[in-house]
Design a protein around this motif. Structure first.
Motif, PDB file in Angstrom:
ATOM      1  N   GLY A 105       0.800  -1.217   0.000  1.00  0.00           N
ATOM      2  CA  GLY A 105       0.000   0.000   0.000  1.00  0.00           C
ATOM      3  C   GLY A 105       0.832   1.265   0.000  1.00  0.00           C
ATOM      4  O   GLY A 105       2.055   1.248   0.190  1.00  0.00           O
ATOM      5  N   GLY A 106       0.142   2.376  -0.195  1.00  0.00           N
ATOM      6  CA  GLY A 106       0.828   3.656  -0.316  1.00  0.00           C
ATOM      7  C   GLY A 106       1.575   4.067   0.931  1.00  0.00           C
ATOM      8  O   GLY A 106       2.663   4.660   0.847  1.00  0.00           O
ATOM      9  N   VAL A 107       1.054   3.786   2.110  1.00  0.00           N
ATOM     10  CA  VAL A 107       1.720   4.172   3.348  1.00  0.00           C
ATOM     11  C   VAL A 107       2.935   3.285   3.596  1.00  0.00           C
ATOM     12  O   VAL A 107       3.999   3.766   4.014  1.00  0.00           O
ATOM     13  N   GLU A 108       2.817   1.960   3.328  1.00  0.00           N
ATOM     14  CA  GLU A 108       3.946   1.062   3.533  1.00  0.00           C
ATOM     15  C   GLU A 108       5.120   1.411   2.622  1.00  0.00           C
ATOM     16  O   GLU A 108       6.278   1.215   2.978  1.00  0.00           O
ATOM     17  N   ARG A 109       4.848   1.965   1.448  1.00  0.00           N
ATOM     18  CA  ARG A 109       5.928   2.375   0.546  1.00  0.00           C
ATOM     19  C   ARG A 109       6.762   3.510   1.129  1.00  0.00           C
ATOM     20  O   ARG A 109       7.845   3.812   0.639  1.00  0.00           O
ATOM     21  N   LEU A 110       6.250   4.131   2.191  1.00  0.00           N
ATOM     22  CA  LEU A 110       6.902   5.293   2.794  1.00  0.00           C
ATOM     23  C   LEU A 110       7.597   4.968   4.111  1.00  0.00           C
ATOM     24  O   LEU A 110       7.992   5.882   4.838  1.00  0.00           O
ATOM     25  N   ALA A 111       7.764   3.678   4.423  1.00  0.00           N
ATOM     26  CA  ALA A 111       8.334   3.305   5.721  1.00  0.00           C
ATOM     27  C   ALA A 111       9.688   3.971   5.959  1.00  0.00           C
ATOM     28  O   ALA A 111       9.962   4.506   7.043  1.00  0.00           O
ATOM     29  N   HIS A 112      10.551   3.972   4.949  1.00  0.00           N
ATOM     30  CA  HIS A 112      11.890   4.564   5.111  1.00  0.00           C
ATOM     31  C   HIS A 112      11.825   6.086   5.209  1.00  0.00           C
ATOM     32  O   HIS A 112      12.665   6.703   5.858  1.00  0.00           O
ATOM     33  N   VAL A 113      10.818   6.684   4.550  1.00  0.00           N
ATOM     34  CA  VAL A 113      10.692   8.148   4.580  1.00  0.00           C
ATOM     35  C   VAL A 113      10.410   8.615   6.007  1.00  0.00           C
ATOM     36  O   VAL A 113      10.954   9.624   6.466  1.00  0.00           O
ATOM     37  N   GLY A 114       9.576   7.863   6.720  1.00  0.00           N
ATOM     38  CA  GLY A 114       9.278   8.215   8.100  1.00  0.00           C
ATOM     39  C   GLY A 114      10.468   8.109   9.025  1.00  0.00           C
ATOM     40  O   GLY A 114      10.530   8.785  10.058  1.00  0.00           O
ATOM     41  N   VAL A 115      11.440   7.290   8.650  1.00  0.00           N
ATOM     42  CA  VAL A 115      12.622   7.096   9.485  1.00  0.00           C
ATOM     43  C   VAL A 115      13.730   8.097   9.136  1.00  0.00           C
ATOM     44  O   VAL A 115      14.282   8.760  10.025  1.00  0.00           O
ATOM     45  N   VAL A 116      14.060   8.223   7.854  1.00  0.00           N
ATOM     46  CA  VAL A 116      15.216   9.066   7.485  1.00  0.00           C
ATOM     47  C   VAL A 116      14.843  10.529   7.274  1.00  0.00           C
ATOM     48  O   VAL A 116      15.719  11.383   7.262  1.00  0.00           O
ATOM     49  N   ARG A 117      13.553  10.814   7.101  1.00  0.00           N
ATOM     50  CA  ARG A 117      13.070  12.187   6.916  1.00  0.00           C
ATOM     51  C   ARG A 117      13.900  12.961   5.884  1.00  0.00           C
ATOM     52  O   ARG A 117      14.592  13.941   6.209  1.00  0.00           O
ATOM     53  N   PRO A 118      13.845  12.538   4.626  1.00  0.00           N
ATOM     54  CA  PRO A 118      14.547  13.292   3.593  1.00  0.00           C
ATOM     55  C   PRO A 118      13.901  14.655   3.391  1.00  0.00           C
ATOM     56  O   PRO A 118      12.796  14.921   3.887  1.00  0.00           O
ATOM     57  N   ASP A 119      14.561  15.513   2.653  1.00  0.00           N
ATOM     58  CA  ASP A 119      13.964  16.802   2.299  1.00  0.00           C
ATOM     59  C   ASP A 119      12.783  16.612   1.358  1.00  0.00           C
ATOM     60  O   ASP A 119      11.777  17.329   1.442  1.00  0.00           O
ATOM     61  N   ILE A 120      12.922  15.649   0.439  1.00  0.00           N
ATOM     62  CA  ILE A 120      11.953  15.402  -0.628  1.00  0.00           C
ATOM     63  C   ILE A 120      11.784  13.898  -0.770  1.00  0.00           C
ATOM     64  O   ILE A 120      12.731  13.137  -0.566  1.00  0.00           O
ATOM     65  N   CYS A 121      10.579  13.441  -1.126  1.00  0.00           N
ATOM     66  CA  CYS A 121      10.412  12.059  -1.579  1.00  0.00           C
ATOM     67  C   CYS A 121       9.451  12.053  -2.758  1.00  0.00           C
ATOM     68  O   CYS A 121       8.684  12.992  -2.966  1.00  0.00           O
ATOM     69  N   THR A 122       9.519  10.985  -3.535  1.00  0.00           N
ATOM     70  CA  THR A 122       8.728  10.924  -4.759  1.00  0.00           C
ATOM     71  C   THR A 122       7.357  10.297  -4.521  1.00  0.00           C
ATOM     72  O   THR A 122       7.139   9.569  -3.557  1.00  0.00           O
ATOM     73  N   LEU A 123       6.456  10.575  -5.443  1.00  0.00           N
ATOM     74  CA  LEU A 123       5.137   9.963  -5.487  1.00  0.00           C
ATOM     75  C   LEU A 123       4.838   9.691  -6.956  1.00  0.00           C
ATOM     76  O   LEU A 123       4.686  10.630  -7.749  1.00  0.00           O
ATOM     77  N   ASP A 124       4.829   8.417  -7.353  1.00  0.00           N
ATOM     78  CA  ASP A 124       4.617   8.038  -8.754  1.00  0.00           C
ATOM     79  C   ASP A 124       3.127   8.076  -9.061  1.00  0.00           C
ATOM     80  O   ASP A 124       2.366   7.226  -8.586  1.00  0.00           O
ATOM     81  N   CYS A 125       2.717   9.041  -9.865  1.00  0.00           N
ATOM     82  CA  CYS A 125       1.315   9.454  -9.922  1.00  0.00           C
ATOM     83  C   CYS A 125       0.428   8.693 -10.905  1.00  0.00           C
ATOM     84  O   CYS A 125      -0.481   9.275 -11.496  1.00  0.00           O
ATOM     85  N   GLY A 126       0.648   7.395 -11.057  1.00  0.00           N
ATOM     86  CA  GLY A 126      -0.261   6.602 -11.870  1.00  0.00           C
ATOM     87  C   GLY A 126       0.307   5.241 -12.185  1.00  0.00           C
ATOM     88  O   GLY A 126       1.509   4.989 -12.033  1.00  0.00           O
ATOM     89  N   SER A 127      -0.558   4.342 -12.604  1.00  0.00           N
ATOM     90  CA  SER A 127      -0.148   2.996 -12.996  1.00  0.00           C
ATOM     91  C   SER A 127       0.386   3.012 -14.422  1.00  0.00           C
ATOM     92  O   SER A 127       0.105   3.923 -15.200  1.00  0.00           O
TER      93      SER A 127
END
Length: 297
Positions: free
Chosen positions: A109-131
């Motif tokens: 799911g969309g939230v699980e794809r962000l597990a590392h973002v919540g830990v490392v807190r980058p300045d920016i992260c991507t969101l791939d906006c379609g299939s």
């Protein structure tokens, strides 16, 4: 034309490139070293994927992101860190029995794809906006509207800037909807990704049409794959955008000459400056993107 240009360097990606060039970084240490070299060459932003050090394949392992990012942050260079959040959307289907899921599938799911973002807190992260039908064979990259809204909400909660990756015009349509719904903080940041089979081809007329579809005040970058990567630097700048280069998208500096990430950044810088534009520093990139000063350090 853009006269104040941010260079992003996409360091490694997740594609099957490690056996095609010895310069593609695999371990967190190699990825961090490549990012540091790219920053010294003029990249204001480094785009970070990680790979399994044993197999070289793309990974979602949080500890690998932690290691790569901490090494970049502990270095003597200043650079804006942008991590992918696109891993976790791969669906391989049996073409004869499409209800059968094949090995290689990594679908969360969309939230699980962000597990590392919540830990490392980058300045920016991507969101791939379609299939997308991703290349030949039976791989579908899955990123539905509901998955994307869940991801966008979580990224907002984390206080990280979203870079919306756009692989086709329908993706751009939906991304502008996310902006309209208030799920993307200002300034909306778009990455127009061209020449990825089978999304939008690397056609300057199509890029111009996509730029015309962007909402007012948007900040945008574009890139194209392979031999179109360096010509696309000029194309993007001419239309008012920023640029992305790096071994995620292209392995060569010239025909038969394998590149490093730093060499691709240096070549992009040469093109930009020859056009009469300036290359943005990390601090200037933060101003353009309205990131906190010294964010991520």
């Amino acid at each position: 034309m853009n006269r104040d240009v941010i260079i992003t360097c996409a360091l490694t990606g997740a594609g099957d490139t490690t056996e095609k060039s010895e310069h593609v970084p695999v371990t967190p240490e190699q990825i961090a070293a490549a990012g540091i070299e790219a920053a010294r060459a003029g990249a204001a932003i480094v785009h970070v994927h990680v790979r399994d050090p044993e197999t070289g394949r793309g990974s979602r392992e949080v500890a690998l992101y932690q290691r790569a990012v901490e090494l970049i942050r502990a270095s003597d260079v200043d650079v804006v860190i942008n991590t992918t959040a696109g891993m976790g959307g791969d669906l391989y289907l049996d073409p004869q029995e499409p209800t059968t899921i094949l090995p290689g599938t990594d679908l969360v799911g969309g939230v699980e794809r962000l597990a590392h973002v919540g830990v490392v807190r980058p300045d920016i992260c991507t969101l791939d906006c379609g299939s997308l039908n991703f290349g030949e064979g039976s791989l579908v990259y899955v990123s539905t509207p509901d998955i994307l809204r869940d991801g966008a909400k979580r990224i907002q909660e984390l206080g990280v800037r979203v870079e919306m990756e756009i692989f086709d015009t329908g993706h751009l349509w939906f991304a502008t909807q996310l902006v309209a719904e208030g799920l993307i903080d200002d300034p909306a940041m778009f990455q127009l990704c061209l020449d990825i089979p089978y999304g939008a081809p690397a056609d300057p007329r199509l890029l111009a049409a996509m730029v015309d579809m962007l909402p007012p005040g948007a900040v945008w970058t574009s890139f194209a794959l392979g031999r179109m990567q360096l010509p696309w630097v000029a194309q993007s700048v001419l239309l008012g955008g920023h640029v992305r280069v790096g071994l995620e998208d292209n392995l060569y500096l010239a025909r038969g000459v394998k590149a490093t990430n730093a060499q691709l950044v240096e070549r992009a810088r040469t093109i930009i400056e020859a056009m009469g534009a300036s290359v943005a520093t990390p601090d200037r990139a933060r101003e353009i993107l309205r990131l906190p000063a010294g964010a991520g350090r």
